[in-house]
Design a protein around this motif. Structure first.
Motif, PDB file in Angstrom:
ATOM      1  N   ILE A  33      -9.949  -2.409  -3.023  1.00 17.00           N
ATOM      2  CA  ILE A  33      -9.502  -3.796  -3.063  1.00 17.00           C
ATOM      3  C   ILE A  33      -8.273  -3.921  -2.179  1.00 17.00           C
ATOM      4  CG2 ILE A  33      -8.623  -5.635  -4.549  1.00 17.00           C
ATOM      5  CD1 ILE A  33     -10.197  -4.340  -6.854  1.00 17.00           C
ATOM      6  N   ILE A  34      -8.406  -4.721  -1.119  1.00 23.11           N
ATOM      7  CA  ILE A  34      -7.328  -4.930  -0.147  1.00 23.11           C
ATOM      8  C   ILE A  34      -6.750  -6.321  -0.353  1.00 23.11           C
ATOM      9  CG2 ILE A  34      -6.682  -4.872   2.289  1.00 23.11           C
ATOM     10  CD1 ILE A  34      -7.835  -2.234   1.306  1.00 23.11           C
ATOM     11  N   MET A  35      -5.468  -6.408  -0.587  1.00 20.00           N
ATOM     12  CA  MET A  35      -4.831  -7.687  -0.871  1.00 20.00           C
ATOM     13  C   MET A  35      -4.679  -8.539   0.379  1.00 20.00           C
ATOM     14  SD  MET A  35      -4.627  -7.158  -4.030  1.00 20.00           S
ATOM     15  CE  MET A  35      -3.889  -8.760  -4.457  1.00 20.00           C
ATOM     16  N   ASP A  43       5.502  -5.300  -6.387  1.00 19.16           N
ATOM     17  CA  ASP A  43       6.014  -5.720  -7.697  1.00 19.16           C
ATOM     18  C   ASP A  43       4.935  -6.399  -8.535  1.00 19.16           C
ATOM     19  OD1 ASP A  43       8.530  -4.726  -7.247  1.00 19.16           O
ATOM     20  OD2 ASP A  43       9.363  -6.631  -6.534  1.00 19.16           O
ATOM     21  N   ALA A  44       3.958  -7.020  -7.869  1.00 21.90           N
ATOM     22  CA  ALA A  44       2.888  -7.715  -8.604  1.00 21.90           C
ATOM     23  C   ALA A  44       1.976  -6.735  -9.344  1.00 21.90           C
ATOM     24  CB  ALA A  44       2.067  -8.577  -7.647  1.00 21.90           C
ATOM     25  N   PHE A  45       2.082  -5.430  -9.021  1.00 19.46           N
ATOM     26  CA  PHE A  45       1.227  -4.414  -9.622  1.00 19.46           C
ATOM     27  C   PHE A  45       2.016  -3.437 -10.498  1.00 19.46           C
ATOM     28  CE2 PHE A  45      -0.848  -6.047  -5.915  1.00 19.46           C
ATOM     29  CZ  PHE A  45      -2.173  -6.158  -6.292  1.00 19.46           C
ATOM     30  N   ARG A  46       3.276  -3.747 -10.730  1.00 16.79           N
ATOM     31  CA  ARG A  46       4.109  -2.848 -11.510  1.00 16.79           C
ATOM     32  C   ARG A  46       3.504  -2.635 -12.898  1.00 16.79           C
ATOM     33  NH1 ARG A  46      10.116  -4.793 -12.026  1.00 16.79           N
ATOM     34  NH2 ARG A  46       9.880  -4.762  -9.754  1.00 16.79           N
ATOM     35  N   GLY A  47       3.217  -1.386 -13.256  1.00 17.90           N
ATOM     36  CA  GLY A  47       2.643  -1.052 -14.555  1.00 17.90           C
ATOM     37  C   GLY A  47       1.130  -0.976 -14.592  1.00 17.90           C
ATOM     38  N   LEU A 109       0.485   1.537  -3.919  1.00 17.04           N
ATOM     39  CA  LEU A 109       1.208   0.273  -3.835  1.00 17.04           C
ATOM     40  C   LEU A 109       1.986   0.085  -2.547  1.00 17.04           C
ATOM     41  CD1 LEU A 109       2.492  -0.016  -7.512  1.00 17.04           C
ATOM     42  CD2 LEU A 109       0.270  -0.637  -6.525  1.00 17.04           C
ATOM     43  N   ASN A 110       2.094   1.123  -1.719  1.00 19.44           N
ATOM     44  CA  ASN A 110       2.918   1.006  -0.513  1.00 19.44           C
ATOM     45  C   ASN A 110       2.204   1.569   0.711  1.00 19.44           C
ATOM     46  OD1 ASN A 110       5.615  -0.024  -1.626  1.00 19.44           O
ATOM     47  ND2 ASN A 110       5.229   1.752  -2.940  1.00 19.44           N
ATOM     48  N   THR A 111       0.993   1.085   0.969  1.00 22.89           N
ATOM     49  CA  THR A 111       0.249   1.498   2.158  1.00 22.89           C
ATOM     50  C   THR A 111       0.554   0.517   3.298  1.00 22.89           C
ATOM     51  OG1 THR A 111      -1.770   0.172   1.983  1.00 22.89           O
ATOM     52  CG2 THR A 111      -1.581   2.080   0.513  1.00 22.89           C
ATOM     53  N   PRO A 112       0.158   0.838   4.536  1.00 22.31           N
ATOM     54  CA  PRO A 112       0.333  -0.121   5.639  1.00 22.31           C
ATOM     55  C   PRO A 112      -0.370  -1.450   5.399  1.00 22.31           C
ATOM     56  CG  PRO A 112      -0.133   2.070   6.507  1.00 22.31           C
ATOM     57  CD  PRO A 112      -0.321   2.148   5.026  1.00 22.31           C
ATOM     58  N   GLY A 114      -0.431  -2.831   2.428  1.00 20.51           N
ATOM     59  CA  GLY A 114       0.094  -3.319   1.172  1.00 20.51           C
ATOM     60  C   GLY A 114      -0.564  -2.586   0.013  1.00 20.51           C
ATOM     61  N   PRO A 115      -0.481  -3.103  -1.212  1.00 20.14           N
ATOM     62  CA  PRO A 115      -1.126  -2.451  -2.357  1.00 20.14           C
ATOM     63  C   PRO A 115      -2.640  -2.369  -2.178  1.00 20.14           C
ATOM     64  CG  PRO A 115       0.491  -4.062  -3.097  1.00 20.14           C
ATOM     65  CD  PRO A 115       0.346  -4.260  -1.629  1.00 20.14           C
ATOM     66  N   VAL A 116      -3.197  -1.195  -2.428  1.00 14.47           N
ATOM     67  CA  VAL A 116      -4.642  -0.975  -2.343  1.00 14.47           C
ATOM     68  C   VAL A 116      -5.099  -0.338  -3.651  1.00 14.47           C
ATOM     69  CG1 VAL A 116      -6.506   0.256  -1.175  1.00 14.47           C
ATOM     70  CG2 VAL A 116      -4.621  -0.714   0.161  1.00 14.47           C
ATOM     71  N   LEU A 117      -6.083  -0.946  -4.290  1.00 18.70           N
ATOM     72  CA  LEU A 117      -6.652  -0.406  -5.522  1.00 18.70           C
ATOM     73  C   LEU A 117      -8.008   0.218  -5.219  1.00 18.70           C
ATOM     74  CD1 LEU A 117      -5.946  -3.334  -8.027  1.00 18.70           C
ATOM     75  CD2 LEU A 117      -4.462  -1.401  -7.436  1.00 18.70           C
ATOM     76  N   THR A 118      -8.212   1.449  -5.638  1.00 16.86           N
ATOM     77  CA  THR A 118      -9.516   2.108  -5.537  1.00 16.86           C
ATOM     78  C   THR A 118     -10.158   2.059  -6.916  1.00 16.86           C
ATOM     79  OG1 THR A 118      -8.706   3.580  -3.786  1.00 16.86           O
ATOM     80  CG2 THR A 118     -10.730   4.230  -4.935  1.00 16.86           C
ATOM     81  N   VAL A 119     -11.362   1.491  -6.979  1.00 15.01           N
ATOM     82  CA  VAL A 119     -12.012   1.268  -8.270  1.00 15.01           C
ATOM     83  C   VAL A 119     -13.451   1.783  -8.243  1.00 15.01           C
ATOM     84  CG1 VAL A 119     -10.580  -0.753  -8.760  1.00 15.01           C
ATOM     85  CG2 VAL A 119     -12.808  -1.061  -7.638  1.00 15.01           C
ATOM     86  N   GLY A 120     -13.989   2.072  -9.413  1.00 14.08           N
ATOM     87  CA  GLY A 120     -15.374   2.505  -9.545  1.00 14.08           C
ATOM     88  C   GLY A 120     -16.158   1.539 -10.406  1.00 14.08           C
ATOM     89  N   GLY A 121     -17.463   1.382 -10.086  1.00 15.56           N
ATOM     90  CA  GLY A 121     -18.347   0.613 -10.942  1.00 15.56           C
ATOM     91  C   GLY A 121     -18.469  -0.863 -10.641  1.00 15.56           C
TER      92      GLY A 121
END
Length: 227
Positions: A33-35, A43-47, A109-112, A114-121
Protein backbone atom coordinates in the motif's frame (compact mmCIF):
# COMPACT_ATOMS: atom_id res chain seq x y z
CA UNK A 1 -20.27 14.19 -0.99
CA UNK A 2 -16.69 13.63 -2.12
CA UNK A 3 -13.96 11.35 -0.82
CA UNK A 4 -10.24 11.59 -1.48
CA UNK A 5 -8.27 8.35 -2.07
CA UNK A 6 -5.42 8.12 0.42
CA UNK A 7 -3.39 5.32 -1.17
CA UNK A 8 -3.04 2.78 -3.99
CA UNK A 9 -2.47 -0.95 -3.57
CA UNK A 10 -0.05 -2.91 -5.77
CA UNK A 11 0.21 -6.68 -6.28
CA UNK A 12 0.48 -9.43 -8.94
CA UNK A 13 -3.21 -9.39 -10.00
CA UNK A 14 -3.86 -6.66 -12.62
CA UNK A 15 -7.28 -8.11 -13.52
CA UNK A 16 -10.15 -9.36 -11.37
CA UNK A 17 -10.35 -12.86 -12.89
CA UNK A 18 -8.20 -15.17 -10.78
CA UNK A 19 -8.20 -12.80 -7.83
CA UNK A 20 -9.43 -14.38 -4.56
CA UNK A 21 -13.12 -13.50 -4.16
CA UNK A 22 -12.85 -12.75 -0.45
CA UNK A 23 -10.14 -11.27 1.72
CA UNK A 24 -8.01 -13.56 3.85
CA UNK A 25 -8.34 -16.59 1.55
CA UNK A 26 -4.78 -16.17 0.31
CA UNK A 27 -2.51 -14.61 2.91
CA UNK A 28 0.43 -15.55 0.68
CA UNK A 29 -0.83 -12.94 -1.80
CA UNK A 30 1.40 -10.02 -0.88
CA UNK A 31 0.46 -6.43 -1.65
CA UNK A 32 2.02 -3.06 -0.93
CA UNK A 33 0.00 0.00 0.00
CA UNK A 34 1.61 3.22 -1.25
CA UNK A 35 0.26 6.45 0.19
CA UNK A 36 -0.75 9.44 -1.92
CA UNK A 37 1.34 12.59 -1.54
CA UNK A 38 -0.81 14.49 1.01
CA UNK A 39 -0.87 11.48 3.36
CA UNK A 40 2.82 10.55 3.36
CA UNK A 41 3.15 11.42 7.01
CA UNK A 42 4.69 8.84 9.35
CA UNK A 43 2.80 10.33 12.30
CA UNK A 44 -0.48 9.14 10.76
CA UNK A 45 0.72 5.54 11.28
CA UNK A 46 2.13 5.88 14.78
CA UNK A 47 1.25 2.68 16.68
CA UNK A 48 0.03 0.70 13.66
CA UNK A 49 2.66 -2.01 14.16
CA UNK A 50 0.76 -3.13 17.30
CA UNK A 51 -2.04 -4.51 15.13
CA UNK A 52 -1.85 -7.84 13.29
CA UNK A 53 -4.76 -7.14 10.92
CA UNK A 54 -6.22 -4.05 9.26
CA UNK A 55 -9.44 -3.08 7.51
CA UNK A 56 -9.16 -1.44 4.08
CA UNK A 57 -12.01 0.62 2.67
CA UNK A 58 -11.61 0.93 -1.08
CA UNK A 59 -13.16 1.77 -4.47
CA UNK A 60 -14.51 -0.66 -7.07
CA UNK A 61 -13.78 1.94 -9.78
CA UNK A 62 -10.99 0.06 -11.57
CA UNK A 63 -13.27 -2.98 -12.01
CA UNK A 64 -15.35 -0.98 -14.48
CA UNK A 65 -18.33 1.31 -14.06
CA UNK A 66 -21.56 -0.59 -13.41
CA UNK A 67 -25.09 0.54 -12.72
CA UNK A 68 -26.44 -0.68 -9.43
CA UNK A 69 -29.18 -3.30 -9.45
CA UNK A 70 -31.50 -4.31 -6.59
CA UNK A 71 -30.83 -7.97 -7.42
CA UNK A 72 -27.73 -9.70 -8.77
CA UNK A 73 -26.68 -13.17 -9.89
CA UNK A 74 -23.56 -14.10 -7.88
CA UNK A 75 -21.25 -16.12 -10.19
CA UNK A 76 -20.10 -18.34 -7.35
CA UNK A 77 -23.70 -19.45 -6.78
CA UNK A 78 -24.01 -20.58 -10.39
CA UNK A 79 -25.11 -17.32 -11.99
CA UNK A 80 -28.77 -18.38 -12.12
CA UNK A 81 -29.98 -17.55 -8.63
CA UNK A 82 -30.95 -13.92 -7.97
CA UNK A 83 -30.20 -12.39 -4.59
CA UNK A 84 -30.65 -8.91 -3.18
CA UNK A 85 -27.55 -6.80 -3.75
CA UNK A 86 -27.34 -6.00 -0.04
CA UNK A 87 -27.27 -9.75 0.68
CA UNK A 88 -24.15 -10.15 -1.48
CA UNK A 89 -20.72 -8.60 -1.97
CA UNK A 90 -21.38 -7.83 -5.62
CA UNK A 91 -19.69 -4.70 -7.06
CA UNK A 92 -23.06 -3.66 -8.60
CA UNK A 93 -23.80 -1.35 -5.67
CA UNK A 94 -25.24 2.16 -5.24
CA UNK A 95 -21.81 3.25 -4.01
CA UNK A 96 -18.74 1.41 -5.39
CA UNK A 97 -17.14 0.77 -2.00
CA UNK A 98 -15.48 -2.42 -0.73
CA UNK A 99 -14.29 -3.63 2.67
CA UNK A 100 -11.30 -5.95 3.04
CA UNK A 101 -9.41 -7.48 5.96
CA UNK A 102 -5.66 -7.86 5.46
CA UNK A 103 -2.77 -9.09 7.57
CA UNK A 104 -0.15 -6.43 8.30
CA UNK A 105 3.22 -7.97 7.49
CA UNK A 106 5.41 -4.89 7.58
CA UNK A 107 5.06 -1.16 8.20
CA UNK A 108 7.90 0.94 6.75
CA UNK A 109 7.19 4.52 7.73
CA UNK A 110 10.19 6.36 6.29
CA UNK A 111 10.80 5.13 2.74
CA UNK A 112 11.44 7.41 -0.28
CA UNK A 113 7.74 6.88 -1.11
CA UNK A 114 6.66 7.76 2.40
CA UNK A 115 4.94 5.15 4.63
CA UNK A 116 4.54 1.79 2.88
CA UNK A 117 2.45 -1.04 4.31
CA UNK A 118 3.08 -4.63 3.18
CA UNK A 119 -0.03 -6.75 3.68
CA UNK A 120 -1.22 -10.29 2.97
CA UNK A 121 -4.61 -11.61 1.92
CA UNK A 122 -6.06 -8.67 -0.03
CA UNK A 123 -8.77 -9.39 -2.62
CA UNK A 124 -8.00 -6.17 -4.49
CA UNK A 125 -6.68 -5.69 -8.02
CA UNK A 126 -3.38 -3.97 -8.64
CA UNK A 127 -3.99 -0.22 -8.77
CA UNK A 128 -7.09 -0.19 -6.56
CA UNK A 129 -7.62 3.09 -4.71
CA UNK A 130 -7.79 2.97 -0.91
CA UNK A 131 -10.17 5.33 0.89
CA UNK A 132 -9.27 4.51 4.49
CA UNK A 133 -7.27 2.18 6.74
CA UNK A 134 -8.48 1.08 10.17
CA UNK A 135 -7.20 -1.43 12.75
CA UNK A 136 -8.96 -4.80 13.01
CA UNK A 137 -10.16 -5.52 16.57
CA UNK A 138 -10.80 -9.27 17.16
CA UNK A 139 -13.04 -8.78 20.19
CA UNK A 140 -15.37 -6.48 18.26
CA UNK A 141 -14.96 -7.54 14.62
CA UNK A 142 -15.00 -11.34 14.78
CA UNK A 143 -18.06 -13.61 15.13
CA UNK A 144 -16.67 -17.03 14.10
CA UNK A 145 -19.96 -18.93 14.35
CA UNK A 146 -22.17 -16.36 12.60
CA UNK A 147 -24.52 -17.67 9.91
CA UNK A 148 -23.26 -17.00 6.37
CA UNK A 149 -26.01 -18.37 4.12
CA UNK A 150 -24.68 -20.07 1.01
CA UNK A 151 -21.29 -18.42 1.51
CA UNK A 152 -20.45 -20.52 4.58
CA UNK A 153 -17.42 -22.83 4.68
CA UNK A 154 -19.59 -25.90 4.11
CA UNK A 155 -20.24 -24.61 0.57
CA UNK A 156 -16.58 -23.98 -0.27
CA UNK A 157 -15.17 -26.93 -2.22
CA UNK A 158 -11.44 -26.51 -2.64
CA UNK A 159 -9.76 -27.74 -5.80
CA UNK A 160 -6.58 -29.77 -5.86
CA UNK A 161 -3.95 -27.73 -7.74
CA UNK A 162 -1.39 -29.20 -10.14
CA UNK A 163 1.39 -26.97 -11.47
CA UNK A 164 4.15 -28.43 -13.69
CA UNK A 165 7.71 -27.97 -12.42
CA UNK A 166 8.67 -25.86 -15.43
CA UNK A 167 5.86 -23.42 -14.63
CA UNK A 168 6.49 -23.42 -10.88
CA UNK A 169 10.12 -22.47 -11.55
CA UNK A 170 8.97 -19.15 -13.06
CA UNK A 171 7.73 -17.81 -9.71
CA UNK A 172 9.14 -17.06 -6.30
CA UNK A 173 8.07 -19.37 -3.48
CA UNK A 174 5.69 -16.71 -2.17
CA UNK A 175 4.16 -16.07 -5.61
CA UNK A 176 3.72 -19.79 -6.15
CA UNK A 177 1.93 -20.22 -2.81
CA UNK A 178 -0.44 -17.35 -3.62
CA UNK A 179 -1.13 -18.77 -7.09
CA UNK A 180 -1.96 -22.20 -5.65
CA UNK A 181 -4.32 -20.64 -3.11
CA UNK A 182 -6.07 -18.56 -5.77
CA UNK A 183 -6.59 -21.60 -8.00
CA UNK A 184 -7.74 -23.80 -5.11
CA UNK A 185 -10.78 -21.54 -4.58
CA UNK A 186 -11.80 -22.04 -8.25
CA UNK A 187 -11.76 -18.65 -10.06
CA UNK A 188 -14.38 -19.82 -12.58
CA UNK A 189 -17.99 -18.61 -12.37
CA UNK A 190 -20.18 -21.30 -10.85
CA UNK A 191 -22.03 -21.85 -14.14
CA UNK A 192 -18.89 -22.86 -16.07
CA UNK A 193 -17.82 -26.50 -15.77
CA UNK A 194 -16.48 -27.53 -19.20
CA UNK A 195 -13.43 -29.75 -18.46
CA UNK A 196 -11.96 -29.03 -21.90
CA UNK A 197 -12.09 -25.25 -21.60
CA UNK A 198 -8.80 -23.49 -20.89
CA UNK A 199 -9.02 -20.38 -18.73
CA UNK A 200 -6.40 -17.72 -18.25
CA UNK A 201 -5.58 -14.72 -16.09
CA UNK A 202 -2.72 -12.31 -15.69
CA UNK A 203 -0.49 -12.99 -12.71
CA UNK A 204 2.66 -10.94 -12.30
CA UNK A 205 4.36 -10.85 -15.68
CA UNK A 206 2.65 -13.99 -16.99
CA UNK A 207 -0.64 -15.15 -18.46
CA UNK A 208 -1.40 -18.27 -16.41
CA UNK A 209 -3.59 -20.81 -18.22
CA UNK A 210 -5.43 -23.66 -16.56
CA UNK A 211 -8.35 -26.05 -16.83
CA UNK A 212 -10.45 -27.83 -14.21
CA UNK A 213 -10.97 -31.59 -14.45
CA UNK A 214 -12.46 -33.77 -11.69
CA UNK A 215 -12.03 -31.12 -8.97
CA UNK A 216 -8.44 -30.47 -10.00
CA UNK A 217 -7.12 -27.14 -11.27
CA UNK A 218 -4.42 -28.09 -13.75
CA UNK A 219 -2.08 -25.36 -14.94
CA UNK A 220 -1.18 -25.95 -18.58
CA UNK A 221 1.28 -23.11 -19.15
CA UNK A 222 2.42 -19.63 -18.11
CA UNK A 223 3.01 -17.36 -21.09
CA UNK A 224 5.24 -14.29 -20.57
CA UNK A 225 3.42 -11.03 -21.23
CA UNK A 226 4.88 -8.82 -23.92
CA UNK A 227 6.26 -5.54 -22.56
Amino acid sequence: MEYQPIATIHNDFPTKFGLPRQSGLSEHLISQIIMEEPYRNADAFRGIEAFEYLWLIWCFDNMGKREWSPTVRPPKLGGNKRMGVFATRSPNRPNPIGLTRVKLLKAELNTPKGPVLTVGGADLMDGTLILDIKPYLPYADSVPDAAAGEYGPQYQQLLEVQIPDEVAALFTEEQLSALKEALSFDPRPGYQSDPDRVYGFRYGSFDVRFKVVDQKAIVTEAVPLSK
